[in-house]
Design a protein around this motif. Sequence first.
Motif, PDB file in Angstrom:
ATOM      1  N   PHE A   1      -6.690   7.695   3.594  1.00  0.00           N
ATOM      2  CA  PHE A   1      -7.350   6.437   3.252  1.00  0.00           C
ATOM      3  C   PHE A   1      -7.759   5.683   4.513  1.00  0.00           C
ATOM      4  CE2 PHE A   1      -5.783   5.432  -1.348  1.00  0.00           C
ATOM      5  CZ  PHE A   1      -6.313   6.633  -1.778  1.00  0.00           C
ATOM      6  N   LEU A   2      -6.886   5.710   5.540  1.00  0.00           N
ATOM      7  CA  LEU A   2      -7.244   5.077   6.805  1.00  0.00           C
ATOM      8  C   LEU A   2      -8.432   5.770   7.452  1.00  0.00           C
ATOM      9  CD1 LEU A   2      -3.757   4.346   8.429  1.00  0.00           C
ATOM     10  CD2 LEU A   2      -5.493   2.664   7.811  1.00  0.00           C
ATOM     11  N   ALA A   3      -8.442   7.088   7.422  1.00  0.00           N
ATOM     12  CA  ALA A   3      -9.522   7.851   8.058  1.00  0.00           C
ATOM     13  C   ALA A   3     -10.861   7.603   7.381  1.00  0.00           C
ATOM     14  CB  ALA A   3      -9.195   9.339   8.034  1.00  0.00           C
ATOM     15  N   PHE A   4     -10.855   7.438   6.068  1.00  0.00           N
ATOM     16  CA  PHE A   4     -12.106   7.199   5.354  1.00  0.00           C
ATOM     17  C   PHE A   4     -12.461   5.718   5.258  1.00  0.00           C
ATOM     18  CE2 PHE A   4     -11.198  11.467   3.537  1.00  0.00           C
ATOM     19  CZ  PHE A   4     -12.371  12.083   3.932  1.00  0.00           C
ATOM     20  N   GLY A   5     -11.633   4.871   5.824  1.00  0.00           N
ATOM     21  CA  GLY A   5     -11.937   3.440   5.835  1.00  0.00           C
ATOM     22  C   GLY A   5     -11.631   2.753   4.520  1.00  0.00           C
ATOM     23  N   LEU A   6     -10.873   3.387   3.634  1.00  0.00           N
ATOM     24  CA  LEU A   6     -10.531   2.763   2.353  1.00  0.00           C
ATOM     25  C   LEU A   6      -9.450   1.696   2.523  1.00  0.00           C
ATOM     26  CD1 LEU A   6     -10.550   5.969   0.126  1.00  0.00           C
ATOM     27  CD2 LEU A   6     -12.336   4.235   0.320  1.00  0.00           C
ATOM     28  N   ILE A   7      -8.682   1.793   3.581  1.00  0.00           N
ATOM     29  CA  ILE A   7      -7.730   0.732   3.924  1.00  0.00           C
ATOM     30  C   ILE A   7      -8.330   0.010   5.122  1.00  0.00           C
ATOM     31  CG2 ILE A   7      -5.421   0.218   4.788  1.00  0.00           C
ATOM     32  CD1 ILE A   7      -4.386   2.680   3.356  1.00  0.00           C
ATOM     33  N   PRO A   8      -8.519  -1.290   4.996  1.00  0.00           N
ATOM     34  CA  PRO A   8      -9.145  -2.017   6.105  1.00  0.00           C
ATOM     35  C   PRO A   8      -8.282  -1.957   7.375  1.00  0.00           C
ATOM     36  CG  PRO A   8      -8.935  -3.409   4.144  1.00  0.00           C
ATOM     37  CD  PRO A   8      -8.242  -2.140   3.857  1.00  0.00           C
ATOM     38  N   LEU A   9      -8.937  -1.987   8.520  1.00  0.00           N
ATOM     39  CA  LEU A   9      -8.260  -1.917   9.807  1.00  0.00           C
ATOM     40  C   LEU A   9      -7.308  -3.095   9.986  1.00  0.00           C
ATOM     41  CD1 LEU A   9      -7.948  -0.511  12.526  1.00  0.00           C
ATOM     42  CD2 LEU A   9      -9.895  -1.853  13.354  1.00  0.00           C
ATOM     43  N   ILE A  10      -7.677  -4.235   9.484  1.00  0.00           N
ATOM     44  CA  ILE A  10      -6.822  -5.417   9.641  1.00  0.00           C
ATOM     45  C   ILE A  10      -5.501  -5.238   8.892  1.00  0.00           C
ATOM     46  CG2 ILE A  10      -7.770  -6.718   7.701  1.00  0.00           C
ATOM     47  CD1 ILE A  10      -6.924  -8.224  11.074  1.00  0.00           C
ATOM     48  N   ALA A  11      -5.519  -4.535   7.749  1.00  0.00           N
ATOM     49  CA  ALA A  11      -4.284  -4.299   6.996  1.00  0.00           C
ATOM     50  C   ALA A  11      -3.356  -3.367   7.787  1.00  0.00           C
ATOM     51  CB  ALA A  11      -4.598  -3.695   5.632  1.00  0.00           C
ATOM     52  N   ALA A  12      -3.917  -2.332   8.423  1.00  0.00           N
ATOM     53  CA  ALA A  12      -3.120  -1.426   9.252  1.00  0.00           C
ATOM     54  C   ALA A  12      -2.549  -2.172  10.453  1.00  0.00           C
ATOM     55  CB  ALA A  12      -3.970  -0.242   9.693  1.00  0.00           C
ATOM     56  N   GLU A  13      -3.360  -2.999  11.075  1.00  0.00           N
ATOM     57  CA  GLU A  13      -2.878  -3.778  12.214  1.00  0.00           C
ATOM     58  C   GLU A  13      -1.769  -4.743  11.799  1.00  0.00           C
ATOM     59  OE1 GLU A  13      -6.349  -5.670  13.788  1.00  0.00           O
ATOM     60  OE2 GLU A  13      -7.016  -3.857  14.841  1.00  0.00           O
ATOM     61  N   ASN A  14      -1.899  -5.352  10.629  1.00  0.00           N
ATOM     62  CA  ASN A  14      -0.866  -6.267  10.138  1.00  0.00           C
ATOM     63  C   ASN A  14       0.454  -5.518   9.884  1.00  0.00           C
ATOM     64  OD1 ASN A  14      -2.462  -8.526  10.276  1.00  0.00           O
ATOM     65  ND2 ASN A  14      -3.096  -8.417   8.126  1.00  0.00           N
ATOM     66  N   PHE A  15       0.366  -4.309   9.359  1.00  0.00           N
ATOM     67  CA  PHE A  15       1.572  -3.520   9.094  1.00  0.00           C
ATOM     68  C   PHE A  15       2.281  -3.168  10.396  1.00  0.00           C
ATOM     69  CE2 PHE A  15       3.652   0.644   8.479  1.00  0.00           C
ATOM     70  CZ  PHE A  15       4.613   0.251   7.553  1.00  0.00           C
ATOM     71  N   VAL A  16       1.517  -2.703  11.396  1.00  0.00           N
ATOM     72  CA  VAL A  16       2.117  -2.370  12.694  1.00  0.00           C
ATOM     73  C   VAL A  16       2.702  -3.636  13.341  1.00  0.00           C
ATOM     74  CG1 VAL A  16       1.611  -1.526  15.011  1.00  0.00           C
ATOM     75  CG2 VAL A  16       0.648  -0.353  13.032  1.00  0.00           C
ATOM     76  N   HIS A  17       1.997  -4.756  13.213  1.00  0.00           N
ATOM     77  CA  HIS A  17       2.510  -6.027  13.740  1.00  0.00           C
ATOM     78  C   HIS A  17       3.818  -6.401  13.051  1.00  0.00           C
ATOM     79  CE1 HIS A  17       2.867 -10.422  14.075  1.00  0.00           C
ATOM     80  NE2 HIS A  17       2.365 -10.240  15.296  1.00  0.00           N
ATOM     81  N   ASP A  18       3.897  -6.208  11.725  1.00  0.00           N
ATOM     82  CA  ASP A  18       5.124  -6.536  10.993  1.00  0.00           C
ATOM     83  C   ASP A  18       6.292  -5.643  11.409  1.00  0.00           C
ATOM     84  OD1 ASP A  18       3.842  -8.538   9.681  1.00  0.00           O
ATOM     85  OD2 ASP A  18       3.531  -7.400   7.819  1.00  0.00           O
ATOM     86  N   ILE A  19       6.008  -4.388  11.724  1.00  0.00           N
ATOM     87  CA  ILE A  19       7.084  -3.481  12.173  1.00  0.00           C
ATOM     88  C   ILE A  19       7.672  -4.003  13.477  1.00  0.00           C
ATOM     89  CG2 ILE A  19       7.575  -1.161  13.061  1.00  0.00           C
ATOM     90  CD1 ILE A  19       5.578  -0.091  11.023  1.00  0.00           C
ATOM     91  N   TYR A  20       6.823  -4.493  14.370  1.00  0.00           N
ATOM     92  CA  TYR A  20       7.300  -4.982  15.663  1.00  0.00           C
ATOM     93  C   TYR A  20       7.972  -6.352  15.568  1.00  0.00           C
ATOM     94  CZ  TYR A  20       5.290  -1.311  18.573  1.00  0.00           C
ATOM     95  OH  TYR A  20       5.022  -0.120  19.190  1.00  0.00           O
ATOM     96  N   TYR A  21       7.430  -7.242  14.762  1.00  0.00           N
ATOM     97  CA  TYR A  21       7.855  -8.635  14.840  1.00  0.00           C
ATOM     98  C   TYR A  21       8.552  -9.178  13.590  1.00  0.00           C
ATOM     99  CZ  TYR A  21       4.976  -8.555  18.986  1.00  0.00           C
ATOM    100  OH  TYR A  21       4.452  -8.240  20.211  1.00  0.00           O
ATOM    101  N   ASP A  22       8.409  -8.525  12.456  1.00  0.00           N
ATOM    102  CA  ASP A  22       9.035  -9.006  11.222  1.00  0.00           C
ATOM    103  C   ASP A  22      10.298  -8.183  10.968  1.00  0.00           C
ATOM    104  OD1 ASP A  22       9.590 -10.264   8.850  1.00  0.00           O
ATOM    105  OD2 ASP A  22       8.197  -9.041   7.681  1.00  0.00           O
ATOM    106  N   MET A  23      11.451  -8.829  10.986  1.00  0.00           N
ATOM    107  CA  MET A  23      12.716  -8.115  10.853  1.00  0.00           C
ATOM    108  C   MET A  23      12.876  -7.497   9.461  1.00  0.00           C
ATOM    109  SD  MET A  23      15.023  -7.071  12.588  1.00  0.00           S
ATOM    110  CE  MET A  23      16.224  -7.607  13.718  1.00  0.00           C
ATOM    111  N   ASP A  24      12.348  -8.135   8.428  1.00  0.00           N
ATOM    112  CA  ASP A  24      12.472  -7.583   7.078  1.00  0.00           C
ATOM    113  C   ASP A  24      11.744  -6.243   6.962  1.00  0.00           C
ATOM    114  OD1 ASP A  24      13.969  -9.730   6.276  1.00  0.00           O
ATOM    115  OD2 ASP A  24      12.231 -10.880   5.546  1.00  0.00           O
ATOM    116  N   THR A  25      10.582  -6.136   7.545  1.00  0.00           N
ATOM    117  CA  THR A  25       9.829  -4.874   7.520  1.00  0.00           C
ATOM    118  C   THR A  25      10.508  -3.819   8.380  1.00  0.00           C
ATOM    119  OG1 THR A  25       7.791  -6.153   7.255  1.00  0.00           O
ATOM    120  CG2 THR A  25       7.559  -3.849   7.866  1.00  0.00           C
ATOM    121  N   ALA A  26      11.016  -4.218   9.543  1.00  0.00           N
ATOM    122  CA  ALA A  26      11.672  -3.262  10.444  1.00  0.00           C
ATOM    123  C   ALA A  26      12.952  -2.720   9.833  1.00  0.00           C
ATOM    124  CB  ALA A  26      11.961  -3.926  11.783  1.00  0.00           C
ATOM    125  N   VAL A  27      13.702  -3.553   9.106  1.00  0.00           N
ATOM    126  CA  VAL A  27      14.952  -3.118   8.485  1.00  0.00           C
ATOM    127  C   VAL A  27      14.688  -2.043   7.430  1.00  0.00           C
ATOM    128  CG1 VAL A  27      16.822  -3.915   6.964  1.00  0.00           C
ATOM    129  CG2 VAL A  27      16.230  -5.215   8.991  1.00  0.00           C
TER     130      VAL A  27
END
Length: 186
Positions: free
Chosen positions: A26-52
């Motif tokens: 879905f990411l490769a075909f652009g079906l998931i927006p780039l901003i959503a992927a960036e938000n997920f990676v950002h949450d892994i780094y900075y949001d403790m609930d997502t990292a846990v």
Amino acid sequence: MVKVLDRLLLLLFSGIIFIASVVLLFLAFGLIPLIAAENFVHDIYYDMDTAVIFIPVTIAVFLISIRFLYLAVRRGKSDVPSIDQRTDFGDIRISLDTVENLALKAAGRTRGVKDLRSRVKVNQAGLEFVIRVIVDGESSIPALTEEIQGNVKNHIEDITGIPVAHVTVFVANIQQSSPTFKSRVE
């Protein structure tokens, strides 16, 4: 039990890999927006609930991967060392453990033998045995070892039909007989 657990792990691992593959497609075909992927990676780094949640799932997938890697490279039961023979009716496989036990059985019939261990090797000339014995010390060792060699050679050839090239007998020790004392009760 272990096979059921491995199948369950395989099902779980396959499901996780399937979901990850769909998300990446879905990411490769652009079906998931780039901003959503960036938000997920950002949450892994900075949001403790997502990292846990993300860290234990990643560790579990890593451990399952190691288990499957181990299962892929270990020797299976079909890889048990054996002697293969072909007959008119089909193939015969005799495990080396079976041949070792036959040698122990044949050598154990010899009078004067107290403890036995056996090793077998296969070469072009036939089977080679190393028999380690502990004897009682009351019999002639040369006669005893010759008898063991003959017994092992004849028994193995009769039972398996495989030629025996060499039987080495190693007398490791003699068994110390303990003196018998009659105790008196007073």
